[in-house]
Enzyme design. Structure first.
Site, PDB file in Angstrom:
ATOM      1  N   MET A   1      15.422  24.923 -11.668  1.00 34.85           N
ATOM      2  CA  MET A   1      15.450  24.622 -10.244  1.00 34.85           C
ATOM      3  C   MET A   1      14.908  23.206 -10.014  1.00 34.85           C
ATOM      4  O   MET A   1      13.761  23.019  -9.632  1.00 34.85           O
ATOM      5  CB  MET A   1      14.634  25.641  -9.452  1.00 34.85           C
ATOM      6  CG  MET A   1      14.838  25.518  -7.953  1.00 34.85           C
ATOM      7  SD  MET A   1      13.842  26.708  -7.024  1.00 34.85           S
ATOM      8  CE  MET A   1      12.215  25.956  -7.175  1.00 34.85           C
ATOM      9  N   PRO A   2      15.748  22.201 -10.291  1.00 32.92           N
ATOM     10  CA  PRO A   2      15.294  20.825 -10.094  1.00 32.92           C
ATOM     11  C   PRO A   2      14.972  20.588  -8.623  1.00 32.92           C
ATOM     12  O   PRO A   2      15.684  21.069  -7.745  1.00 32.92           O
ATOM     13  CB  PRO A   2      16.495  19.974 -10.519  1.00 32.92           C
ATOM     14  CG  PRO A   2      17.405  20.898 -11.252  1.00 32.92           C
ATOM     15  CD  PRO A   2      17.126  22.273 -10.753  1.00 32.92           C
ATOM     16  N   HIS A   3      13.905  19.860  -8.373  1.00 37.67           N
ATOM     17  CA  HIS A   3      13.509  19.558  -6.998  1.00 37.67           C
ATOM     18  C   HIS A   3      12.511  18.414  -7.024  1.00 37.67           C
ATOM     19  O   HIS A   3      11.851  18.188  -8.032  1.00 37.67           O
ATOM     20  CB  HIS A   3      12.860  20.774  -6.336  1.00 37.67           C
ATOM     21  CG  HIS A   3      11.656  21.248  -7.099  1.00 37.67           C
ATOM     22  ND1 HIS A   3      11.759  22.000  -8.251  1.00 37.67           N
ATOM     23  CD2 HIS A   3      10.329  21.032  -6.904  1.00 37.67           C
ATOM     24  CE1 HIS A   3      10.539  22.242  -8.717  1.00 37.67           C
ATOM     25  NE2 HIS A   3       9.652  21.661  -7.931  1.00 37.67           N
ATOM     26  N   ALA A   4      12.430  17.722  -5.916  1.00 38.84           N
ATOM     27  CA  ALA A   4      11.378  16.730  -5.720  1.00 38.84           C
ATOM     28  C   ALA A   4      10.825  16.980  -4.324  1.00 38.84           C
ATOM     29  O   ALA A   4      11.143  17.988  -3.700  1.00 38.84           O
ATOM     30  CB  ALA A   4      11.943  15.315  -5.880  1.00 38.84           C
TER      31      ALA A   4
ATOM     32  N   TYR B   1       9.670  20.359 -15.868  1.00 42.15           N
ATOM     33  CA  TYR B   1       8.861  21.181 -14.956  1.00 42.15           C
ATOM     34  C   TYR B   1       9.706  22.161 -14.150  1.00 42.15           C
ATOM     35  O   TYR B   1       9.207  23.138 -13.615  1.00 42.15           O
ATOM     36  CB  TYR B   1       8.069  20.280 -13.984  1.00 42.15           C
ATOM     37  CG  TYR B   1       8.953  19.474 -13.051  1.00 42.15           C
ATOM     38  CD1 TYR B   1       9.239  19.931 -11.760  1.00 42.15           C
ATOM     39  CD2 TYR B   1       9.514  18.266 -13.464  1.00 42.15           C
ATOM     40  CE1 TYR B   1      10.062  19.206 -10.914  1.00 42.15           C
ATOM     41  CE2 TYR B   1      10.333  17.543 -12.623  1.00 42.15           C
ATOM     42  CZ  TYR B   1      10.603  18.013 -11.346  1.00 42.15           C
ATOM     43  OH  TYR B   1      11.427  17.299 -10.524  1.00 42.15           O
TER      44      TYR B   1
END
Length: 153
Positions: free
Chosen positions: A70-73, A61
């Site tokens: 752009m990895p993020h949580a 995603y």
């Protein structure tokens, strides 16, 4: 305090990783993309786990465009302080994104709340739309050059 923060302010001098590793698995790539944020206690390791979990559920995603991730949580998944980590994969990494292919530049986003988050996202999207700067970052072996580009955003 100056309310304008450049991307560099969130990355900092030690927030950039350049790797020439090849054939990384998704998990080991994600480990790398969060390594400095975790080392500097900007996020807890559960933040990395949240990204991996979401990847298992819905795929890559966080791969936004060709070459760019752009990895993020979520902030409540373990963010201690707003920060960014920039990771360059010299040979690209396959994060299983069907649409965008291999990733060469990853900026891991750790946001504490949605307000600051918006400004950071706007600055990042400006950077992501500038192919010249993106290519310059990916090709650079010099952290100083990369920092100069980040200071423009």
């Amino acid at each position: 305090m100056d309310c304008f923060m450049s991307l560099f302010d969130l990355v900092g001098n030690d927030g950039i990783v350049i790797t020439s590793e090849k054939h990384l698995t998704v998990d080991s790539a994600l480990d790398l993309m969060c390594s400095i944020l975790i080392k500097n206690k900007k996020v807890d390791s559960c933040y990395l786990e949240a990204i991996k979990q979401k990847h298992r559920e819905i795929g890559a995603y966080y791969v936004l465009a060709p070459k760019i991730a752009m990895p993020h949580a979520r902030p409540e998944d373990g963010v201690n302080e707003a920060a960014l980590q920039l990771t360059i994969f010299k040979y690209g990494v396959d994060l299983e994104s069907e649409d965008n292919g291999d990733v060469y530049l990853s900026i891991t986003l750790a946001a504490v709340d949605s307000d600051n988050h918006i400004n950071t996202i706007m600055a990042l999207s400006e950077l992501f739309q500038n192919d010249e700067d993106i290519d310059a970052i990916i090709q650079s072996d010099n952290i100083i050059n990369i920092i100069d580009i980040l200071k423009k955003y």
